[in-house]
Design a protein around this motif. Structure first.
Motif, PDB file in Angstrom:
ATOM      1  N   VAL A 143       0.838  -1.209   0.000  1.00 37.77           N
ATOM      2  CA  VAL A 143       0.000   0.000   0.000  1.00 37.77           C
ATOM      3  C   VAL A 143       0.870   1.254   0.000  1.00 37.77           C
ATOM      4  O   VAL A 143       0.598   2.223  -0.728  1.00 37.77           O
ATOM      5  N   GLU A 144       1.952   1.243   0.784  1.00 40.19           N
ATOM      6  CA  GLU A 144       2.846   2.394   0.826  1.00 40.19           C
ATOM      7  C   GLU A 144       3.581   2.575  -0.494  1.00 40.19           C
ATOM      8  O   GLU A 144       3.789   3.704  -0.956  1.00 40.19           O
ATOM      9  N   VAL A 145       3.964   1.477  -1.123  1.00 37.66           N
ATOM     10  CA  VAL A 145       4.633   1.543  -2.422  1.00 37.66           C
ATOM     11  C   VAL A 145       3.704   2.163  -3.464  1.00 37.66           C
ATOM     12  O   VAL A 145       4.113   3.029  -4.254  1.00 37.66           O
ATOM     13  N   ILE A 146       2.451   1.745  -3.464  1.00 36.58           N
ATOM     14  CA  ILE A 146       1.475   2.312  -4.394  1.00 36.58           C
ATOM     15  C   ILE A 146       1.346   3.822  -4.175  1.00 36.58           C
ATOM     16  O   ILE A 146       1.299   4.609  -5.132  1.00 36.58           O
ATOM     17  N   ALA A 147       1.299   4.236  -2.915  1.00 36.06           N
ATOM     18  CA  ALA A 147       1.141   5.660  -2.601  1.00 36.06           C
ATOM     19  C   ALA A 147       2.316   6.476  -3.133  1.00 36.06           C
ATOM     20  O   ALA A 147       2.131   7.597  -3.642  1.00 36.06           O
ATOM     21  N   ILE A 148       3.521   5.934  -3.043  1.00 32.51           N
ATOM     22  CA  ILE A 148       4.690   6.658  -3.552  1.00 32.51           C
ATOM     23  C   ILE A 148       4.646   6.757  -5.068  1.00 32.51           C
ATOM     24  O   ILE A 148       4.920   7.816  -5.649  1.00 32.51           O
ATOM     25  N   PHE A 149       4.294   5.671  -5.744  1.00 28.74           N
ATOM     26  CA  PHE A 149       4.177   5.720  -7.198  1.00 28.74           C
ATOM     27  C   PHE A 149       3.093   6.713  -7.622  1.00 28.74           C
ATOM     28  O   PHE A 149       3.245   7.440  -8.611  1.00 28.74           O
ATOM     29  N   ASP A 150       1.994   6.739  -6.881  1.00 31.91           N
ATOM     30  CA  ASP A 150       0.917   7.672  -7.204  1.00 31.91           C
ATOM     31  C   ASP A 150       1.401   9.115  -7.045  1.00 31.91           C
ATOM     32  O   ASP A 150       1.127   9.972  -7.902  1.00 31.91           O
ATOM     33  N   ALA A 151       2.125   9.398  -5.971  1.00 27.25           N
ATOM     34  CA  ALA A 151       2.641  10.752  -5.762  1.00 27.25           C
ATOM     35  C   ALA A 151       3.650  11.124  -6.845  1.00 27.25           C
ATOM     36  O   ALA A 151       3.688  12.274  -7.306  1.00 27.25           O
ATOM     37  N   ALA A 152       4.453  10.146  -7.274  1.00 29.38           N
ATOM     38  CA  ALA A 152       5.445  10.416  -8.319  1.00 29.38           C
ATOM     39  C   ALA A 152       4.776  10.702  -9.656  1.00 29.38           C
ATOM     40  O   ALA A 152       5.190  11.609 -10.391  1.00 29.38           O
ATOM     41  N   ARG A 153       3.720   9.950  -9.992  1.00 30.28           N
ATOM     42  CA  ARG A 153       3.057  10.205 -11.286  1.00 30.28           C
ATOM     43  C   ARG A 153       2.313  11.531 -11.282  1.00 30.28           C
ATOM     44  O   ARG A 153       2.137  12.147 -12.333  1.00 30.28           O
ATOM     45  N   GLU A 154       1.861  11.964 -10.102  1.00 29.98           N
ATOM     46  CA  GLU A 154       1.184  13.256  -9.988  1.00 29.98           C
ATOM     47  C   GLU A 154       2.170  14.402  -9.795  1.00 29.98           C
ATOM     48  O   GLU A 154       1.754  15.554  -9.594  1.00 29.98           O
ATOM     49  N   LYS A 155       3.467  14.073  -9.821  1.00 30.66           N
ATOM     50  CA  LYS A 155       4.555  15.040  -9.676  1.00 30.66           C
ATOM     51  C   LYS A 155       4.539  15.730  -8.322  1.00 30.66           C
ATOM     52  O   LYS A 155       4.979  16.873  -8.177  1.00 30.66           O
ATOM     53  N   LEU A 156       4.021  15.033  -7.319  1.00 32.04           N
ATOM     54  CA  LEU A 156       4.066  15.533  -5.942  1.00 32.04           C
ATOM     55  C   LEU A 156       5.373  15.154  -5.264  1.00 32.04           C
ATOM     56  O   LEU A 156       5.711  15.705  -4.212  1.00 32.04           O
ATOM     57  N   LEU A 157       6.083  14.187  -5.860  1.00 31.50           N
ATOM     58  CA  LEU A 157       7.407  13.790  -5.391  1.00 31.50           C
ATOM     59  C   LEU A 157       8.367  13.843  -6.564  1.00 31.50           C
ATOM     60  O   LEU A 157       8.052  13.356  -7.662  1.00 31.50           O
ATOM     61  N   ALA A 158       9.536  14.416  -6.349  1.00 30.44           N
ATOM     62  CA  ALA A 158      10.582  14.388  -7.366  1.00 30.44           C
ATOM     63  C   ALA A 158      11.096  12.954  -7.514  1.00 30.44           C
ATOM     64  O   ALA A 158      11.038  12.164  -6.550  1.00 30.44           O
ATOM     65  N   PRO A 159      11.600  12.587  -8.687  1.00 26.80           N
ATOM     66  CA  PRO A 159      12.034  11.199  -8.910  1.00 26.80           C
ATOM     67  C   PRO A 159      13.006  10.680  -7.856  1.00 26.80           C
ATOM     68  O   PRO A 159      12.820   9.570  -7.339  1.00 26.80           O
ATOM     69  N   GLN A 160      14.024  11.451  -7.529  1.00 25.45           N
ATOM     70  CA  GLN A 160      15.012  10.971  -6.568  1.00 25.45           C
ATOM     71  C   GLN A 160      14.445  10.897  -5.150  1.00 25.45           C
ATOM     72  O   GLN A 160      14.822  10.031  -4.363  1.00 25.45           O
ATOM     73  N   GLU A 161      13.524  11.798  -4.823  1.00 26.00           N
ATOM     74  CA  GLU A 161      12.885  11.733  -3.506  1.00 26.00           C
ATOM     75  C   GLU A 161      12.003  10.492  -3.415  1.00 26.00           C
ATOM     76  O   GLU A 161      11.994   9.797  -2.392  1.00 26.00           O
ATOM     77  N   ALA A 162      11.283  10.194  -4.487  1.00 24.58           N
ATOM     78  CA  ALA A 162      10.456   8.984  -4.509  1.00 24.58           C
ATOM     79  C   ALA A 162      11.313   7.749  -4.356  1.00 24.58           C
ATOM     80  O   ALA A 162      10.980   6.827  -3.602  1.00 24.58           O
ATOM     81  N   LEU A 163      12.446   7.715  -5.061  1.00 23.08           N
ATOM     82  CA  LEU A 163      13.352   6.566  -4.973  1.00 23.08           C
ATOM     83  C   LEU A 163      13.881   6.410  -3.555  1.00 23.08           C
ATOM     84  O   LEU A 163      13.955   5.290  -3.029  1.00 23.08           O
ATOM     85  N   ALA A 164      14.232   7.511  -2.914  1.00 28.28           N
ATOM     86  CA  ALA A 164      14.754   7.447  -1.543  1.00 28.28           C
ATOM     87  C   ALA A 164      13.688   6.941  -0.568  1.00 28.28           C
ATOM     88  O   ALA A 164      13.994   6.152   0.341  1.00 28.28           O
ATOM     89  N   ARG A 165      12.452   7.353  -0.750  1.00 28.77           N
ATOM     90  CA  ARG A 165      11.384   6.903   0.146  1.00 28.77           C
ATOM     91  C   ARG A 165      11.075   5.416  -0.031  1.00 28.77           C
ATOM     92  O   ARG A 165      10.531   4.777   0.860  1.00 28.77           O
ATOM     93  N   MET A 166      11.394   4.887  -1.198  1.00 24.27           N
ATOM     94  CA  MET A 166      11.126   3.481  -1.459  1.00 24.27           C
ATOM     95  C   MET A 166      12.085   2.552  -0.725  1.00 24.27           C
ATOM     96  O   MET A 166      11.740   1.410  -0.408  1.00 24.27           O
TER      97      MET A 166
END
Length: 300
Positions: free
Chosen positions: A249-272
């Motif tokens: 569920v948390e992984v899905i949330a990060i991907f969703d934020a990344a596709r909506e550009k709410l997270l920068a690519p490197q920030e999304a990768l770090a949170r994963m």
């Protein structure tokens, strides 16, 4: 761009599976693939159970697709495939040519990643048979996908495996049972003890592969969360995530934020990183050995 959740590749207890998909119903995932694709001996859920889950997810607004087995080994496997392709209510992901034959010219279907579609002629052929979406083979690199996208048949969507341990091979043997010196026909459902697969290490104790019954997976976790904008730029329609025992569920949330550009690519990768069962890799996407982790190019 849509997010899909691929079929559950592991063997979990029945209650865990139902609880898992009840959670998934409230996530921002758009498409959910259901069904047993790895081993026909996994009987915690029958087709009727998968259909019950499908109804639940459809009511929650999800597009539901039923996936067929990748490797058919018996008449009963073929019978199950026939029942899935004839379900009459949900679209089907065809993971072998037998399933394609059952659906061709009758119903739209998803051409699964194990059909090995690598060139424009193959895509044209599959679209002519009725495929509405195809899933890119795991080993394909970005530049090759770009070429295929330029010649993609009209109306055919493209889906890319974007997160999870990669299913690399299937066998008639069960390596999880063999690890316990058990025959396949008396495996004692050993996979239930390994909800994220059984790690296989080298003599130097390095992670090598993951055994998942008749399926062999990558030890490292394929993760392209930092490549979503590249995929969007070349017209990828769906990115696929693979279920894991914890933190899906948390992984899905990060991907969703990344596709909506709410997270920068490197920030999304770090949170994963803390959510993954093993370190990540992305080599195939960059035309490198699959286990490599390629850093993004520095923008100058």
């Amino acid at each position: 761009m849509k997010i899909s959740l691929g079929p559950l590749l592991y063997y979990w207890q029945r209650e865990k599976v139902f609880d898992f998909y009840e959670e998934i119903a409230s996530t921002p995932v758009d498409v959910v693939y259901l069904g047993e694709t790895v081993c026909s001996r996994r009987h915690e859920l029958r087709l009727a159970d998968w259909l019950d889950i499908a109804v639940l997810l459809r009511a929650a607004g999800k597009e539901v697709v039923l996936s067929t087995h990748v490797l058919l080994e018996s008449g009963s496997d073929v019978g199950t495939m026939h029942r899935i392709t004839a379900n009459g209510n949900f679209q089907v992901e065809a993971n072998d040519m037998g399933a394609v034959h059952r659906l061709a010219g009758k119903l739209p279907f998803v051409a699964g990643p194990h059909l090995n579609l690598y060139n424009p002629a193959a895509l044209q052929w599959m679209a002519a048979l009725g495929a509405s979406r195809w899933v890119m083979p795991l080993e394909m690199k970005q530049s090759d996908l770009e070429l295929l996208q330029q010649n993609r048949p009209s109306g055919l969507q493209t889906e890319v495996f974007t997160y999870g341990r990669m299913p690399l091979a299937y066998s008639a043997r069960c390596f999880t049972a063999r690890h316990r010196n058990l025959p396949k026909d008396d495996c004692r459902f050993s996979c239930l003890d390994h909800p994220d697969g059984l790690m296989l290490r080298t003599r130097e104790r390095e992670e090598f592969l993951v055994l998942n019954g008749t399926q062999t997976q990558s030890a490292r976790v394929y993760n392209l969360v930092d490549a979503l904008e590249d995929m969007r730029a070349i017209g990828v329609d769906v990115v696929r995530l693979s279920p894991q025992a914890q933190h899906t569920v948390e992984v899905i949330a990060i991907f969703d934020a990344a596709r909506e550009k709410l997270l920068a690519p490197q920030e999304a990768l770090a949170r994963m990183q803390p959510l993954m069962p093993e370190q990540g890799c992305n080599g195939y996407w960059h035309g490198r050995p699959g286990l490599e982790q390629v850093a993004p190019a520095v923008q100058g």
